[in-house]
Design an enzyme around this catalytic site. Structure first.
Site, PDB file in Angstrom:
ATOM      1  N   LYS A  42       0.840  -1.204   0.000  1.00 37.34           N
ATOM      2  CA  LYS A  42       0.000   0.000   0.000  1.00 37.34           C
ATOM      3  C   LYS A  42       0.871   1.249   0.000  1.00 37.34           C
ATOM      4  O   LYS A  42       1.735   1.415   0.850  1.00 37.34           O
ATOM      5  CB  LYS A  42      -0.923  -0.024   1.218  1.00 37.34           C
ATOM      6  CG  LYS A  42      -1.843  -1.244   1.247  1.00 37.34           C
ATOM      7  CD  LYS A  42      -2.659  -1.335   2.519  1.00 37.34           C
ATOM      8  CE  LYS A  42      -1.801  -1.533   3.755  1.00 37.34           C
ATOM      9  NZ  LYS A  42      -2.570  -1.832   4.965  1.00 37.34           N
ATOM     10  N   THR A  90      -8.238   9.169   8.585  1.00 34.75           N
ATOM     11  CA  THR A  90      -7.755   7.931   7.965  1.00 34.75           C
ATOM     12  C   THR A  90      -7.487   6.842   9.007  1.00 34.75           C
ATOM     13  O   THR A  90      -6.810   5.856   8.710  1.00 34.75           O
ATOM     14  CB  THR A  90      -6.465   8.201   7.176  1.00 34.75           C
ATOM     15  OG1 THR A  90      -5.484   8.788   8.057  1.00 34.75           O
ATOM     16  CG2 THR A  90      -6.714   9.157   6.015  1.00 34.75           C
ATOM     17  N   GLY A  95      -7.705   3.618  10.832  1.00 36.56           N
ATOM     18  CA  GLY A  95      -8.299   2.320  10.551  1.00 36.56           C
ATOM     19  C   GLY A  95      -8.412   1.961   9.086  1.00 36.56           C
ATOM     20  O   GLY A  95      -9.101   0.988   8.745  1.00 36.56           O
ATOM     21  N   THR A  96      -7.719   2.675   8.198  1.00 36.49           N
ATOM     22  CA  THR A  96      -7.813   2.359   6.767  1.00 36.49           C
ATOM     23  C   THR A  96      -7.252   0.969   6.466  1.00 36.49           C
ATOM     24  O   THR A  96      -7.836   0.214   5.680  1.00 36.49           O
ATOM     25  CB  THR A  96      -7.083   3.404   5.910  1.00 36.49           C
ATOM     26  OG1 THR A  96      -5.763   3.602   6.438  1.00 36.49           O
ATOM     27  CG2 THR A  96      -7.819   4.727   5.906  1.00 36.49           C
ATOM     28  N   GLY A  97      -6.120   0.625   7.087  1.00 37.43           N
ATOM     29  CA  GLY A  97      -5.525  -0.687   6.835  1.00 37.43           C
ATOM     30  C   GLY A  97      -6.386  -1.820   7.336  1.00 37.43           C
ATOM     31  O   GLY A  97      -6.550  -2.849   6.663  1.00 37.43           O
ATOM     32  N   CYS A  98      -6.965  -1.651   8.518  1.00 37.02           N
ATOM     33  CA  CYS A  98      -7.877  -2.664   9.076  1.00 37.02           C
ATOM     34  C   CYS A  98      -9.086  -2.843   8.173  1.00 37.02           C
ATOM     35  O   CYS A  98      -9.512  -3.970   7.872  1.00 37.02           O
ATOM     36  CB  CYS A  98      -8.340  -2.241  10.473  1.00 37.02           C
ATOM     37  SG  CYS A  98      -7.024  -1.869  11.648  1.00 37.02           S
TER      38      CYS A  98
END
Length: 267
Positions: free
Chosen positions: A176, A209, A211-214
């Site tokens: 990412k 942003t 918690g975007t990865g979760c």
């Protein structure tokens, strides 16, 4: 009779403010038509400005949560997030050893606020025990740099690193690119023995942003549970995250949470 929803198990930390971790996963899974279950690895006190406390669970408790879901409900996909230490990683690897459902591993190491979320010796254990079990690993640029123990700064370096990590572990890697200096956000999916697929979109000017990865990893896991092929699951999962960012409610003084509740389309 309607088709049963995919049963998706989130193995991750709890975020008391609801923006990341298990809370973000449950919202995402539900909004994408899945049945959410959880195995909490770590309790955190955190919010949009930082992490105030971390209390990891005993590995045996994490393993029993996983077993309780597998033995009774069953699972169609697994998302793995924050794994604080070696004991928890070993417990998760053992608990999932006979699971045939797709596993999406988000190697959570550093919170959006910059706080460390994993013990230093746990990184190697994660790489050795869990990466070979995963269908997909979803590191951001700092996490990818940690995993390969070298600095990375742009999308070309990220692409080379994704290929290297995929070939080393046998797992597909979605690198990412939100932390690069590139004008657009570029994410790269590399499948071992396959091809690299590039996804990109314009940067969204926002501080919300958290918690975007979760959210992305649990979205992909849910879509895989629905039977979507990997590349399409990644594409739709990214669209879900973009819509959730665009609909962020504006809560918090720092990196605020996403608007999972408001996503109605993945177009």
């Amino acid at each position: 009779m309607s088709k049963s929803p995919p049963r998706v198990l989130s193995i991750a930390g709890s975020d008391s403010s609801g923006g990341a971790g298990v809370q973000a996963d449950i919202k995402t899974i539900a909004m994408l038509g899945g049945y959410a279950m959880s195995a909490i690895t770590t309790v955190t006190a955190q919010n949009s400005v930082g992490v105030q406390a971390i209390a990891p669970m005993a590995g045996s408790v994490v393993a029993q949560q996983i077993a309780s879901c597998i033995d009774d409900i069953g699972i169609d996909a697994v998302k793995i997030g924050m794994l604080h230490d070696v004991e928890i990683i070993e417990a998760v690897a053992e608990a999932l050893k006979d699971v045939e459902a797709p596993i999406v591993l988000d190697p959570v190491m550093i919170a959006t606020s910059g706080a460390a979320l994993i013990a230093p010796d746990a990184i190697e254990a994660m790489r050795e025990r869990l990466f070979p079990m995963a269908e997909l690993v979803t590191p951001n640029l700092p996490e990818l740099a940690h995993l390969l123990e070298r600095s990375l700064s742009d999308s070309s370096q990220m692409a080379e690193a994704a290929e290297e990590l995929a070939n080393k572990t046998g797992a597909a890697v979605l690198a990412k690119g939100g932390h690069t200096s590139d004008e657009r956000i570029i994410d790269i999916l590399y499948v071992p023995g396959g091809r690299a697929v590039q996804f990109n979109h314009a940067r969204i000017d926002t501080r919300h942003t958290h918690g975007t990865g979760c959210t992305l990893s649990s979205a992909i896991a849910t879509l895989l549970g629905h039977g979507q092929p990997l590349e399409h699951a990644v594409r739709l999962g990214r669209n879900f995250v973009i819509r959730a960012i665009e609909n962020a409610p504006g809560f918090g003084e720092g990196n605020g949470p996403l608007g999972h509740h408001a996503v109605r389309s993945l177009d």
